[in-house]
Each structure stands twice: as C-alpha cells, then as structure tokens.
Design a protein around this motif. Structure first.
Motif, PDB file in Angstrom:
ATOM      1  N   PHE A  72       0.808  -1.210   0.000  1.00 46.43           N
ATOM      2  CA  PHE A  72       0.000   0.000   0.000  1.00 46.43           C
ATOM      3  C   PHE A  72       0.850   1.272   0.000  1.00 46.43           C
ATOM      4  N   ARG A  73       1.890   1.310   0.805  1.00 43.18           N
ATOM      5  CA  ARG A  73       2.714   2.516   0.902  1.00 43.18           C
ATOM      6  C   ARG A  73       3.421   2.826  -0.410  1.00 43.18           C
ATOM      7  N   VAL A  74       3.864   1.786  -1.090  1.00 47.14           N
ATOM      8  CA  VAL A  74       4.542   1.984  -2.382  1.00 47.14           C
ATOM      9  C   VAL A  74       3.587   2.603  -3.383  1.00 47.14           C
ATOM     10  N   TYR A  75       2.354   2.079  -3.440  1.00 49.27           N
ATOM     11  CA  TYR A  75       1.381   2.585  -4.410  1.00 49.27           C
ATOM     12  C   TYR A  75       0.906   3.992  -4.051  1.00 49.27           C
ATOM     13  N   PRO A  79       0.905   7.079  -7.052  1.00 52.86           N
ATOM     14  CA  PRO A  79      -0.413   6.590  -7.458  1.00 52.86           C
ATOM     15  C   PRO A  79      -0.491   6.083  -8.895  1.00 52.86           C
ATOM     16  N   LYS A  80       0.429   6.514  -9.750  1.00 54.07           N
ATOM     17  CA  LYS A  80       0.411   6.046 -11.136  1.00 54.07           C
ATOM     18  C   LYS A  80       0.621   4.530 -11.216  1.00 54.07           C
TER      19      LYS A  80
END
Length: 264
Positions: A72-75, A79-80
C-alpha cells in the motif's frame, strides 16, 4: 527443460504478454458459456448481463486488491503505479471474491427494485464456466513461468529456465488446470442428474458443491506451490471460510432436495 513464453509478440514499443492473452480468452469463453447457461436456470438474460458486467469489473479489482494491500505505501507514494498491471501480481482468490461480492450486491439491488434475479441461481450458472476458465487460464501462468511449485525430483517435476540446470519443480499450473477439468466433469454430471428431475431450480447444489471442490483444489495443490507468505495467509482464511460455508450450504440443499424427492 520447459520453454516458457511470457511475451506473445512485440512490435516496436507494443508488447503483448502471453499470460494476459490466455486469461482474457479463458474469461471471454467462460462468460459466453455462462450466458448460454442462463436459460437452464430460468434467469432473465438482460438482467443477468448487467450483473455479469459489474462482476467482471470487480473481479479485476479483486485480483489486484491483495497486491495493493500488501504494498500500500509503495502505491500511495506513486499513485500512477495503480494503473501498472505489469507490476506485482494478480490473485485468483481475490478475483473470485470480487466477482461474487459484486454479484451479490447487484442481485440484492435489483430485487429491491422489483427485479426477480436470484444470486444463488447466478452462482449455479457461473461455477462451471469459472472452472473452465481456470483450466484454460492456468496455462497462461505456465507459459509465463509464474505460480510455480516447490522444488521436487518427482516424476511429474519439470525444469524451468529461471532455475539452475539441476533444479526441477512441481508444475502446479498444470495441476490446477487438470484439477479444474475434473471439477467441470463432476459438476456437469451432477447437474445433468439434477436437471433430469423437476427440483433443479428450487434447490441449489451445483454452486456449493463447486465452491467445496474449488477449496479442495486450492488446499491440495497449496502443498506443492511456492507462495508469498502474505498471500498464503489470505488464501488460507478464504479457503477455510469458503469450505465452511459450502459444507453448510450443501448440507441444507441436500436436505431440501431429499425432502422434495421424498414428497413426490
């Protein structure tokens, strides 16, 4: 050595991967078969089409949900990446849950609006084509080299090109495909037997039996497959929950069916 073909073809910057094409074909064939099965259970095709359309959308979202949740944190930092389907992986159980929950909500909404469409009947319609999609789609996993099994020296073990020369693994992708084919045959035989009578539309046996067979398939093959620890925990909860629900559902259905047969 087994050859894998993750890329079907490339033309300039255009790249079409085998995994996506095989699964797309599998899902389109499954949807087409499901539409033809609607009349068997007396479901209005126009109403069912919208349910199936939304189920398809949420199936794709469900397939990506475990990946988004785990990273989740990476995305959120970029957000792309949410739109980059080549990043991370797709999850079969998440896809099924997404499709089932969206179909349930859609059926409830339609019934509240005066439309008569049974979620249980929709499950009876979809479960056999779903297994057919798995039987075909898992070959996309095999050609892509994903969802592979544990290291093994058994007769069925194969060597994948990403391993060292002396390493062989269980081809769990093929195990899934074969298991799914057997499940299709079992369900078709049971359905044919039920449809010979007059109680097939009043009692649901195909759907809970199919869910139980799916849980059994995932449970058995899970012993031979390499899996992400996070997804393993998620899969175990989903499989145990699905098996529990299906056993209760199937027991109730069989009791009702026996009562109807005995009342003739």
């Amino acid at each position: 050595m087994i050859e894998i073909y993750p890329v079907l073809f490339e033309y300039g910057s255009l790249r079409i991967d085998t995994y996506s094409v095989v699964w797309f074909v599998a899902l389109m064939l499954a949807i087409s078969w499901a539409l033809r099965r609607l009349r068997i259970y007396g479901i209005d095709e126009d109403e069912a089409r919208s349910v199936m359309a939304w189920s398809f959308v949420f199936m794709l979202l469900g397939a990506r949900a475990p990946e988004y949740f785990q990273n989740f944190r990476v995305y959120m930092s970029n957000p792309k990446l949410f739109l980059d389907l080549n990043r991370g992986s797709l999850h079969e159980i998440g896809a099924i849950l997404g499709a089932v929950l969206s179909a349930l909500i859609m059926c409830v909404v339609k019934n509240l609006r005066g439309k008569n469409i049974s979620f249980v009947r929709m499950c009876d319609v979809a479960i056999i084509p779903a297994f057919a999609a798995i039987a075909i789609g898992r070959w996309g996993c095999f050609l892509n080299g994903c969802c592979f099994g544990l290291v093994s020296s058994s007769f069925f073990a194969v060597h994948f090109p990403f391993d060292s020369v002396d390493v062989t693994r269980h081809p769990t992708q093929i195990y899934y495909s074969l298991f799914a084919c057997v499940n299709v045959l079992i369900l078709l035989l049971v359905e044919r037997k039920l449809l010979a009578g007059k109680n097939s539309r009043s009692v649901s046996i195909i759907a809970p039996l199919g869910i139980l067979l799916y849980c059994l398939m995932r449970f058995v093959i899970g012993f031979f497959r390499v899996m992400n620890p996070f997804y393993t925990s998620f899969a175990h909860v989903a499989i145990c929950s699905g098996a529990f629900i299906s056993v209760i559902w199937l027991g109730i259905s069989l009791r009702k069916f026996s009562g109807k047969v005995g009342a003739k």
